[in-house]
Design a protein around this motif. Structure first.
Motif, PDB file in Angstrom:
ATOM      1  N   ASN A 197      50.367  41.374  37.815  1.00 35.72           N
ATOM      2  CA  ASN A 197      49.310  41.214  38.816  1.00 35.72           C
ATOM      3  C   ASN A 197      47.934  41.369  38.163  1.00 35.72           C
ATOM      4  N   GLN A 198      47.795  42.322  37.259  1.00 39.69           N
ATOM      5  CA  GLN A 198      46.531  42.503  36.538  1.00 39.69           C
ATOM      6  C   GLN A 198      46.252  41.313  35.621  1.00 39.69           C
ATOM      7  N   LYS A 209      46.958  38.288  36.025  1.00 38.01           N
ATOM      8  CA  LYS A 209      46.511  37.100  36.749  1.00 38.01           C
ATOM      9  C   LYS A 209      44.995  36.975  36.698  1.00 38.01           C
ATOM     10  N   ALA A 210      44.299  38.101  36.668  1.00 31.69           N
ATOM     11  CA  ALA A 210      42.832  38.093  36.605  1.00 31.69           C
ATOM     12  C   ALA A 210      42.316  37.603  35.256  1.00 31.69           C
ATOM     13  N   SER A 211      43.185  37.564  34.255  1.00 27.15           N
ATOM     14  CA  SER A 211      42.767  37.141  32.915  1.00 27.15           C
ATOM     15  C   SER A 211      42.670  35.626  32.790  1.00 27.15           C
ATOM     16  N   GLY A 212      43.332  34.906  33.692  1.00 26.68           N
ATOM     17  CA  GLY A 212      43.383  33.458  33.569  1.00 26.68           C
ATOM     18  C   GLY A 212      44.461  32.992  32.600  1.00 26.68           C
ATOM     19  N   ILE A 213      45.235  33.926  32.064  1.00 27.72           N
ATOM     20  CA  ILE A 213      46.305  33.591  31.133  1.00 27.72           C
ATOM     21  C   ILE A 213      47.586  33.263  31.892  1.00 27.72           C
ATOM     22  N   VAL A 214      47.837  34.003  32.953  1.00 27.50           N
ATOM     23  CA  VAL A 214      49.031  33.775  33.766  1.00 27.50           C
ATOM     24  C   VAL A 214      48.633  33.543  35.217  1.00 27.50           C
ATOM     25  N   PHE A 236      41.667  41.468  26.920  1.00 25.59           N
ATOM     26  CA  PHE A 236      41.658  41.589  28.380  1.00 25.59           C
ATOM     27  C   PHE A 236      42.130  42.976  28.788  1.00 25.59           C
ATOM     28  N   LEU A 237      43.181  43.461  28.173  1.00 22.02           N
ATOM     29  CA  LEU A 237      43.735  44.762  28.549  1.00 22.02           C
ATOM     30  C   LEU A 237      42.823  45.920  28.166  1.00 22.02           C
TER      31      LEU A 237
END
Length: 146
Positions: free
Chosen positions: A48-49, A51-56, A83-84
């Motif tokens: 869920n986190q 998803k905010a990265s635009g990677i998944v 991102f993390l």
């Protein structure tokens, strides 16, 4: 030895699993958890986190699940690690004995060495795409899936 936190390791493994299933449609979270030995409750939060990265991204419904937004050769380990670690200040010491306030107040003999270690580590992360990891696994014959 510099080992990323367990959360980051889980995130990398989850994205690795999604990369292995690129172009096969969304992957159910339970399949990712099983394939990569990630506790389901942690994986739900991590994905869920991410998803905010635009990677998944994810798709809801019976045929839903998670999927990579970009091809595995366009996503590096460095993209995920940055991102993390986005909540950390670039000036934060990666090995400070105190996470709230440094007792050496910027006068640490080790500081420049830790900065170089962090830079060298991120150079390796940036040079490693998820496609590289897939290729390595296949070349070694570790994967039972294709």
């Amino acid at each position: 030895m510099l080992v990323p936190p367990k959360k980051n390791q889980y995130a990398l493994r989850a994205i690795f699993e999604l990369a292995k299933h690129m172009d096969q449609g969304p992957v159910k979270i339970s399949e990712i958890a099983t394939a990569q030995s990630i506790p389901l409750r942690f994986l739900e939060v991590i994905l869920n986190q991410l998803k905010a990265s635009g990677i998944v991204d994810s798709k809801r419904g019976f045929y839903g699940g998670y999927f990579l937004v970009k091809p595995p050769n366009q996503v590096s380990v460095g993209d995920v690690m940055r991102f993390l670690s986005r909540d950390l200040s670039p000036s934060d010491c990666i090995a400070c004995v105190s996470k709230t306030s440094c007792p050496f107040d910027g006068q640490c003999a080790f500081s420049s060495m830790w900065i170089r270690v962090k830079q060298a580590t991120f150079n390796i992360y940036d040079e490693t795409s998820f496609q590289d990891l897939i290729d390595r696994e296949q070349d070694a014959g570790w994967s039972s899936q294709q």
